[in-house]
Design a protein around this motif. Structure first.
Motif, PDB file in Angstrom:
ATOM      1  N   THR A  39     -53.177  38.962 -95.997  1.00 54.49           N
ATOM      2  CA  THR A  39     -52.300  37.790 -95.928  1.00 54.49           C
ATOM      3  C   THR A  39     -52.885  36.662 -95.075  1.00 54.49           C
ATOM      4  OG1 THR A  39     -51.084  38.792 -94.085  1.00 54.49           O
ATOM      5  CG2 THR A  39     -50.191  39.145 -96.297  1.00 54.49           C
ATOM      6  N   GLN A  69     -43.881  36.651 -88.652  1.00 55.21           N
ATOM      7  CA  GLN A  69     -45.104  37.197 -89.243  1.00 55.21           C
ATOM      8  C   GLN A  69     -45.083  38.720 -89.350  1.00 55.21           C
ATOM      9  OE1 GLN A  69     -47.337  34.487 -86.453  1.00 55.21           O
ATOM     10  NE2 GLN A  69     -48.850  34.673 -88.067  1.00 55.21           N
ATOM     11  N   GLN A  74     -43.239  39.853 -92.273  1.00 55.67           N
ATOM     12  CA  GLN A  74     -43.954  39.646 -93.535  1.00 55.67           C
ATOM     13  C   GLN A  74     -44.908  40.792 -93.866  1.00 55.67           C
ATOM     14  OE1 GLN A  74     -45.937  35.815 -93.745  1.00 55.67           O
ATOM     15  NE2 GLN A  74     -44.264  34.819 -92.668  1.00 55.67           N
TER      16      GLN A  74
END
Length: 361
Positions: A74, A153, A156
């Protein structure tokens, strides 16, 4: 296919695109690693970041099936001086260009990465964007400055559901803040029976599994953005042995009253010298973090500083004085990098065995 790299301070670098197409915005950081680009790109600690490699040639040995640290990386983009169009290695299955296209990650080459790194060292990490050179600069720059970088984050990149990695030995619960596969590999080598849990798993749910130990993994972003984990650590410490790595180290510190701060440009590379205070032993370590534990905030009544970084003196290791718990800021699992600190996993095994013997005698 030309591309343009724009920094938050208005600096512009012209380059050539490779990898996936598309404009991106993220925090730009640099890694001084000379090798291990596949492991770095797939490290979820780079979530949302534009990753610059200072080494001038990247991609020369391709990408293979064995060196993934996550299945779906990512990071936002990759910046290099030069990428190898034709990799040469017996393990290579893809070129870096093909790999980035498959993972939908843009790249930009032909950048003076030395000049870029010097700027980031002088001014600190900053927002940046990679755009089509046909885009109007003023519009692209305004969009860059207006972009607010995400703070969720860990959410995610953490697993959404628990999953097992079966073994026959000690039962270890692994809290996934954006884990590297190499952590699981090292625990599996020691025949641990692993249960990987989401970042927001409650202390009660962890203790219900009756684990021999809990691993707090690495992950991206600011540790203060994960208050659920701080509360969870406070509830389980003393009841089960704990080993924290990277973000896990910072969360362990916060759970014990320390403070953390954002570093100017962070530690990202494979050659960071770390001194173990007790023995004087120096290990070269793999690191990837933008936050650190504030030394003055460490309460000597309950925490002992065990490791320091020799370049800047930052706190690199902590041990609890009352509970069976310790943490390190670096990656003893390496991948990529030197294996100088692998014995910390053995130390975790010994800690779990001693705790079990003490409480089941």
């Amino acid at each position: 296919m030309k591309r343009r790299l724009i920094l938050e301070d208005g600096t512009v670098f012209e380059g050539v695109g490779f990898g996936a197409a598309g404009d991106v915005v993220g925090e730009i950081v640099f890694s001084t690693a000379m090798t291990g680009y596949q492991e770095s790109i797939t490290d979820q600690s780079y979530n949302g970041q534009i990753l610059t490699f200072t080494y001038p040639m990247i991609g020369n040995y391709g990408v293979n099936r064995d060196d993934y640290e996550s299945i779906a990386p990512t990071c936002k983009a990759v910046v290099v001086k030069e990428f190898a169009r034709r990799p040469s290695n017996w393990r290579a299955q893809l070129s870096l260009d093909e790999f980035l296209k498959r993972k939908n990650i843009p790249g930009i080459a032909g950048i003076d990465t030395r000049a870029l790194t010097r700027k980031l060292r002088a001014h600190g990490t900053m927002k940046a964007s990679i755009v089509d050179p046909e885009d109007v600069f003023e519009h692209a720059f305004d969009q860059l400055r207006a972009t607010v970088l995400p703070i969720n984050q860990v959410q995610q990149v953490s697993t959404q559901t628990p999953y097992p990695s079966p073994g026959i030995g000690r039962n270890v619960v692994v809290i996934d803040f954006g884990l590297k596969h190499s952590i699981l590999r090292e625990l599996s080598k020691r025949e641990c029976n692993l249960t990987v849990m989401p970042y927001d798993t409650s202390a009660e749910a962890i203790l219900e599994l009756n684990p021999d130990g809990v691993m707090l993994t690495n992950g991206p972003g600011d540790p203060k953005d994960v208050p659920e984990a701080i509360q969870m650590i406070q509830k389980i410490q003393g009841k089960v042995p704990i080993f924290g790595i990277c973000l896990g180290h910072q969360l362990f510190a916060l759970a014990n009253g320390c403070d953390t701060y954002k570093m100017k440009f962070g530690h990202r590379g494979l050659n960071h010298p770390v001194k173990e205070i007790a023995s004087g032993k120096i290990a070269f370590t793999s690191q990837n973090h933008g936050y650190a534990v504030a030394e003055k905030s460490v309460n000597p009544a309950n925490l002992l500083i065990t490791h320091v970084e020799l370049n800047d003196g930052t706190v690199e290791g902590l041990r609890h004085k009352l509970y069976p718990a310790f943490s390190v800021q670096f990656h003893p699992d390496a991948a990529p990098g030197p294996h100088d600190a692998l014995d910390l996993f053995d130390e975790f095994m010994e800690l779990m065995d001693a705790f079990k013997e003490e409480h089941h005698a």
